[in-house]
Design a protein around this motif. Structure first.
Motif, PDB file in Angstrom:
ATOM      1  N   MET A  79      -3.225  25.129  11.585  1.00 58.75           N
ATOM      2  CA  MET A  79      -3.619  25.350  12.981  1.00 58.75           C
ATOM      3  C   MET A  79      -2.441  25.891  13.791  1.00 58.75           C
ATOM      4  O   MET A  79      -2.595  26.824  14.603  1.00 58.75           O
ATOM      5  CB  MET A  79      -4.109  24.032  13.605  1.00 58.75           C
ATOM      6  CG  MET A  79      -4.583  24.161  15.047  1.00 58.75           C
ATOM      7  SD  MET A  79      -4.779  22.551  15.880  1.00 58.75           S
ATOM      8  CE  MET A  79      -5.838  21.674  14.733  1.00 58.75           C
ATOM      9  N   PHE A  80      -1.267  25.319  13.554  1.00 59.60           N
ATOM     10  CA  PHE A  80      -0.061  25.742  14.247  1.00 59.60           C
ATOM     11  C   PHE A  80       0.235  27.217  13.980  1.00 59.60           C
ATOM     12  O   PHE A  80       0.543  27.988  14.897  1.00 59.60           O
ATOM     13  CB  PHE A  80       1.097  24.857  13.796  1.00 59.60           C
ATOM     14  CG  PHE A  80       2.433  25.228  14.372  1.00 59.60           C
ATOM     15  CD1 PHE A  80       2.686  25.105  15.724  1.00 59.60           C
ATOM     16  CD2 PHE A  80       3.450  25.688  13.548  1.00 59.60           C
ATOM     17  CE1 PHE A  80       3.928  25.436  16.254  1.00 59.60           C
ATOM     18  CE2 PHE A  80       4.692  26.024  14.058  1.00 59.60           C
ATOM     19  CZ  PHE A  80       4.929  25.897  15.417  1.00 59.60           C
ATOM     20  N   MET A  81       0.122  27.623  12.725  1.00 59.18           N
ATOM     21  CA  MET A  81       0.402  29.015  12.370  1.00 59.18           C
ATOM     22  C   MET A  81      -0.624  29.973  12.983  1.00 59.18           C
ATOM     23  O   MET A  81      -0.297  31.084  13.396  1.00 59.18           O
ATOM     24  CB  MET A  81       0.448  29.182  10.855  1.00 59.18           C
ATOM     25  CG  MET A  81       1.572  28.413  10.186  1.00 59.18           C
ATOM     26  SD  MET A  81       3.181  28.792  10.924  1.00 59.18           S
ATOM     27  CE  MET A  81       4.181  27.473  10.214  1.00 59.18           C
ATOM     28  N   GLU A  82      -1.869  29.539  13.057  1.00 55.14           N
ATOM     29  CA  GLU A  82      -2.898  30.371  13.671  1.00 55.14           C
ATOM     30  C   GLU A  82      -2.619  30.564  15.156  1.00 55.14           C
ATOM     31  O   GLU A  82      -2.809  31.655  15.705  1.00 55.14           O
ATOM     32  CB  GLU A  82      -4.274  29.731  13.464  1.00 55.14           C
ATOM     33  CG  GLU A  82      -4.769  29.839  12.023  1.00 55.14           C
ATOM     34  CD  GLU A  82      -6.040  29.043  11.790  1.00 55.14           C
ATOM     35  OE1 GLU A  82      -6.602  28.513  12.782  1.00 55.14           O
ATOM     36  OE2 GLU A  82      -6.479  28.934  10.628  1.00 55.14           O
ATOM     37  N   LEU A  83      -2.158  29.498  15.810  1.00 52.72           N
ATOM     38  CA  LEU A  83      -1.828  29.617  17.236  1.00 52.72           C
ATOM     39  C   LEU A  83      -0.617  30.519  17.447  1.00 52.72           C
ATOM     40  O   LEU A  83      -0.548  31.253  18.427  1.00 52.72           O
ATOM     41  CB  LEU A  83      -1.554  28.228  17.827  1.00 52.72           C
ATOM     42  CG  LEU A  83      -2.756  27.290  17.971  1.00 52.72           C
ATOM     43  CD1 LEU A  83      -2.307  25.912  18.448  1.00 52.72           C
ATOM     44  CD2 LEU A  83      -3.780  27.868  18.950  1.00 52.72           C
TER      45      LEU A  83
END
Length: 565
Positions: free
Chosen positions: A320-324
């Motif tokens: 999720m962090f990388m997508e953000l």
């Protein structure tokens, strides 16, 4: 009408392309124009340390692209420098890549398995007049290289014959010369504006035992020469790397062109992800480990992937962090608070919410029968009914948080103080009737009475209270150790000093050895996590926790300074 429909289709196509990152657009163009049929990507770590959060971006990006376009993903170790490489690092990287979600199945490769092919590639360049053996020392090579403003000058050994170069290179391989006495250099252009093209070294003599090839070789290829060969041998279509390799791309292209690969790979650069106020450099982490400031590469205060896992982060939260964060060409910094936001979002509906008292004082309900206990039905997660309920034992003596009682409360303090009434979470209203202290004046016991009519779920509405506090049963509570983590570095001073040392935060860890938790934690296994009500998210430490004495690491507090725009 047809013109309007075509216009609409064009606008929809533009919006679709705009939602794709620049690498996806390049890949789709290559597929459409027939430059490649099957997308093949790779994650190519050097096994000289543990992976960190920045590597997670590369893993997920490369694997995600292969998956999206029905392609293939390789894990390949760039193990061309045995001086710093260890089997320990190889094993940790394999585990980290699998854990983070990079599925490489049977596509695990080592650059060292291609050493024979790299040697033959070097021979090919010599025969083409594109490489020569040079006797200049490392310092002399730097001196001859020139500067950004001044061109370099040719090595006095640049014009050796092909026959002499072939003979010398074979003798280098056979171990006839001392380490550092000769190198093989590509013959490109000493006047190039790109210093990487000024006859770079592509092989050096180094008598070192390699973790994979042992003592077979005493010459090793340089990264800039080895990497494009590895990509070409494996059929990599898109060699995705970070921006610091942008200036190396002309050399990458020169190698694959001169070696005449039928399907040369294409190098594409993207921006690194910089996380604020954390230590990611391998040499800095290595020093922290060697100096005993942290207890290993997986110390929960670090942001290596193994450290994040030990602390309690999940693959889903990192994804999720990388997508953000997204993928771009411009370098930028990301606040660590955003990573904590992602783990809170991932865990808040998945984990049980239990009561845990971290700084305990005894609470005695004086009018509750001494020989009586009762079981209360408590939801495991009020926001997710699918997690069900559990039974919690209530009795006369409980543990509560020290901060939940004040002899002289400040304004707007709604918890326990003499004469005040609060709710014990999921239980009854209690009123403070007194307290006891030790010789130093420290409170050791709080005395209360309870109202049996106020049991949670009974529908009691005759009066309300402003404060609710949590508790655990004193007889059945599980005594545990809880570790609270803050940033490893002093955020006010920044990460690094001018001399390269790290500004360490002296309060980066607090160890609480006398915490009391609900008995439900006795079923916990290493890496299991819970939300401790009012305290944060916590994970069972895999290294120090035992069935006889549990140790929990705080993953993140409940309060976030990060807001998703």
């Amino acid at each position: 009408m047809m013109e309007n429909e075509n216009k609409g289709l064009e606008e929809e196509k533009e919006l679709t392309n705009a939602s794709k990152n620049f690498i996806e657009q390049i890949i789709e163009k290559d597929l459409a124009e027939g430059h490649c049929k099957t997308v093949v990507t790779r994650f190519p770590p050097e096994p000289n340390g543990y992976l960190h959060i920045g590597h997670a971006k590369s893993i997920l990006l490369n694997y995600g692209l292969a998956k999206k376009y029905g392609g293939v993903f390789n894990l390949r170790f760039d193990d061309t420098n045995p001086m710093k490489e260890k089997i320990e690092f190889v094993q940790s990287i394999i585990e980290d890549v699998k854990w983070i979600g990079g599925r490489f199945d049977d596509r695990l490769f080592f650059a060292s398995n291609y050493f024979d092919q790299m040697y033959e590639a070097a021979i090919k360049l010599i025969k083409k007049g594109k490489a020569f053996v040079c006797d200049l020392s490392a310092d002399e090579i730097r001196e001859y290289r020139g500067t950004l403003k001044e061109p370099g000058k040719n090595s006095p050994f640049r014009d050796r014959s092909i026959e002499e170069n072939l003979d010398l290179f074979e003798r280098m391989k056979n171990g006839e010369f001392p380490d550092g006495s000769k190198v093989l250099r590509a013959k490109i252009d000493m006047a190039s504006s790109n210093i990487n093209l000024r006859d770079p070294v592509i092989y050096r003599i180094a008598r070192m035992t390699h973790h994979n090839t042992k003592d077979k070789w005493c010459i090793y290829p340089m990264y800039d020469f080895a990497h494009p060969i590895e990509d070409a041998v494996e059929g990599i279509t898109h060699s995705i790397c970070t921006l610091e390799f942008e200036d190396h791309r002309p050399l990458y292209d020169w190698v694959v062109q001169e070696l005449e690969y039928e399907y040369p790979p294409k190098q594409i650069e993207f921006a690194k992800m910089y996380l604020t106020n954390v230590v990611t450099g391998k040499r800095y982490i290595k020093k922290l480990v060697e100096d005993g400031i942290v207890d290993g590469w997986d110390d929960p205060r670090l942001v290596t992937i193994s450290a994040l896992r030990r602390r309690g982060f999940t693959p889903e939260s990192i994804q999720m962090f990388m997508e953000l964060c997204g993928v771009s060409k411009g370098n930028s910094s990301v606040d660590y608070a955003m990573l904590e936001y992602c783990i809170r979002e991932d865990l808040k509906l998945k984990r049980k919410r239990i009561m845990a008292v971290l700084d305990p004082i005894k609470l005695v309900i004086t009018n509750y029968p001494e020989d009586q206990t009762e079981w209360l039905t408590v939801p495991n997660n009020p926001e997710n009914e699918e997690l069900g309920t559990r039974q919690v034992l209530f009795g006369r003596e409980l543990w509560i948080e020290r901060d939940d009682f004040k002899i002289e409360p400040p304004k707007k303090y709604f918890r326990l103080f003499p004469g005040n009434e609060v709710r014990l979470m999921n239980a009854y209203f209690v009123t403070c009737t007194g307290y006891e202290t030790d010789e130093s004046g420290k409170v050791t016991k709080v005395l209360c009475t309870y109202d049996p009519e106020t049991k949670s779920g009974s529908g009691f509405t005759a009066r309300k209270v402003k404060g609710t506090i949590h508790w655990v049963n004193a007889d059945k509570a599980v005594k545990s150790t809880v570790r609270l983590y803050e940033n490893l570095v002093d955020e006010q001073k920044g990460v690094y000093n001018e001399d390269g040392t790290i500004n360490l935060n002296p309060n980066s860890i607090s160890v609480l050895d006398s915490c009391y938790l609900e008995p439900v934690v006795l079923e916990a296994k290493p890496y299991d996590s819970y939300q401790f009500l009012r305290n944060g998210f916590f994970c069972v430490d895999y290294k120090d926790s035992t069935p006889e004495h549990l140790v929990f690491n705080r993953i993140a507090s409940l309060k976030s300074s990060y807001k998703l725009n």
